[in-house]
Design an enzyme around this catalytic site. Sequence first.
Site, short mmCIF file in Angstrom:
data_model
loop_
_atom_site.label_atom_id
_atom_site.label_comp_id
_atom_site.label_asym_id
_atom_site.label_seq_id
_atom_site.Cartn_x
_atom_site.Cartn_y
_atom_site.Cartn_z
N ASN A 219 -28.75 -33.48 -0.66
CA ASN A 219 -28.05 -33.20 -1.92
C ASN A 219 -28.82 -33.81 -3.08
O ASN A 219 -29.89 -34.39 -2.89
CB ASN A 219 -26.61 -33.74 -1.85
N ASP B 130 -21.42 -34.19 4.30
CA ASP B 130 -20.18 -34.05 5.06
C ASP B 130 -20.43 -33.35 6.39
O ASP B 130 -19.67 -33.51 7.33
CB ASP B 130 -19.15 -33.26 4.24
N LYS C 169 -40.57 -27.11 15.14
CA LYS C 169 -40.32 -26.33 13.93
C LYS C 169 -39.74 -24.97 14.32
O LYS C 169 -40.32 -24.27 15.17
CB LYS C 169 -41.63 -26.16 13.16
N LYS D 195 -8.50 -40.30 -1.89
CA LYS D 195 -9.61 -40.95 -1.17
C LYS D 195 -9.35 -42.45 -1.02
O LYS D 195 -9.64 -43.04 0.02
CB LYS D 195 -10.93 -40.71 -1.89
N1 CTP Z 1 -18.37 -40.98 2.25
C1 CTP Z 1 -18.77 -41.56 3.43
N2 CTP Z 1 -19.05 -40.79 4.53
C2 CTP Z 1 -18.93 -39.45 4.48
C3 CTP Z 1 -18.52 -38.82 3.27
C4 CTP Z 1 -18.26 -39.61 2.18
O1 CTP Z 1 -18.87 -42.79 3.47
N3 CTP Z 1 -19.23 -38.72 5.54
C5 CTP Z 1 -18.05 -41.83 1.11
C6 CTP Z 1 -18.99 -41.68 -0.09
O2 CTP Z 1 -20.05 -42.60 0.01
C7 CTP Z 1 -18.09 -42.03 -1.26
C8 CTP Z 1 -16.71 -41.58 -0.78
O3 CTP Z 1 -16.79 -41.49 0.64
O4 CTP Z 1 -18.02 -43.40 -1.51
C9 CTP Z 1 -16.25 -40.26 -1.32
O5 CTP Z 1 -17.21 -39.27 -1.06
P1 CTP Z 1 -16.88 -37.76 -1.33
O6 CTP Z 1 -18.02 -36.92 -0.86
O7 CTP Z 1 -16.42 -37.62 -2.74
O8 CTP Z 1 -15.60 -37.61 -0.41
P2 CTP Z 1 -15.26 -36.74 0.83
O9 CTP Z 1 -14.38 -37.56 1.72
O10 CTP Z 1 -16.49 -36.20 1.45
O11 CTP Z 1 -14.35 -35.61 0.20
P3 CTP Z 1 -14.73 -34.19 -0.42
O12 CTP Z 1 -16.18 -33.95 -0.13
O13 CTP Z 1 -13.81 -33.28 0.30
O14 CTP Z 1 -14.40 -34.32 -1.87
#
Ligand code: CTP
Length: 405
Positions: free
Chosen positions: A209, A278, A288, A336
């Site tokens: 990302n 995620d 590859k 969250k």
């Molecule tokens: N986070 C994490 N591990 C993951 C996803 C997120 O530790 N697999 C942590 C990020 O570092 C951040 C917080 O959770 O501090 C929120 O991340 P975000 O991506 O906004 O939340 P998600 O739970 O992934 O929710 P969504 O993508 O559905 O908004």
Amino acid sequence: MLKGKTIVLGVSGGIAAYKAAALCSKLTQQGASVRVIMTDSAARFIAPLTLQVLSKHPVYTDTFDEKDPSVVAHIDLADHADLIIVAPATANVIAKMAHGLADDMLSTTLLAATAPVLVAPAMNVHMYAHPAVQHNMELLAARGVRFIEPGEGLLACGYVGKGRLAEPEDIVEAVRQYFGRTELLKGRRVLVTAGGTMERIDPVRYLTNDSSGKMGFAIAAAAAEHGAEVVVVAARTSAPPPAGVELVRVESAQQMLEAVLERFDQSDIVVKAAAVADYRPIHMHGEKLKKQGAGLVLELEKTPDILETLGARKRHQLLIGFAAETSQVEHYAMDKLHRKNCDLIVANDVSQEGAGFHGDTNIVQLFDAAGLVDAWPMLSKREVAERLVRLAAERLQRRLGAEQS
Ligand code: CTP
């Protein structure tokens, strides 16, 4: 804040040397006593007289031009500096610093100095990206030299890219922050995650990302400035890592989870600023992938939620999460906070100009279990980090005080 401080300002020879005049003027206005050293090349871009008038002190360009016979100038300047700033710093002066060369007034003074050094590089985009320059900067960072990242934009050489000297205001802010450091977090361990994780598809391809790591690195730097022992677990980043912290490099969410879990029990404050993927490919192909057919379907599975795992394990730690949203910021941030059992959530609306991944600024709102704690205006990431670290230190202190009474 800068009253009574002696700052040696080293100016090396790039077109951005003209900005050293504004920097010198701002530092002087804030009360600092500024002693300017210029390289010969810098003196071809801007007259030493300009900096002499602005600093109200003689400007040094020649190691052998001893203005005061009772002292040796480069040793005297080095000894009296509370801080040395090199702005602009060319690739050449960075290389000299990294390798201990001392062949002019600036490099000789730098070698003789024990004061902390702040370097603001400025050069052509390809020069800045050159492995030799990057390696030299890493060497210096490992020795404790602090860097102020160059900005991106149209460069004097005609290229568009990274290499423009940071604005004098930002350099002054970094200086103020340096002198504003405290022992608020002395004896405390702070664990920060930064950057975007990389989820491998095959040996040469991955999903990732836009995270630059700037926010996490700024938090780590601020915590270190306040006396904490800091570990940063960083995935893919495009910003220089901060000085004075332990840097642990990882790639994937799984590796980040393992690195963080290893250090979680000993940590007092944990800040999860990383953008964790995620989902990841179910299979990481050992070789590859070859092109086949007209389309390709990648099957993905959920990554472990690191913050949620930490929230479930939490004992004494102050756990801070981030939430990047594009709508209903409060609703999602509170969700969250509860779901991941955090003490604080730093939320930003990344659809707003001035907030989010790419830039040097952020606009954040903070939430705890009781709801909105504070909403900060657009601030540099450095300033957001500074405020967040102070808030975390206060909360930790309050908690420890409550436990003791
Ligand atoms: N986070 C994490 N591990 C993951 C996803 C997120 O530790 N697999 C942590 C990020 O570092 C951040 C917080 O959770 O501090 C929120 O991340 P975000 O991506 O906004 O939340 P998600 O739970 O992934 O929710 P969504 O993508 O559905 O908004």
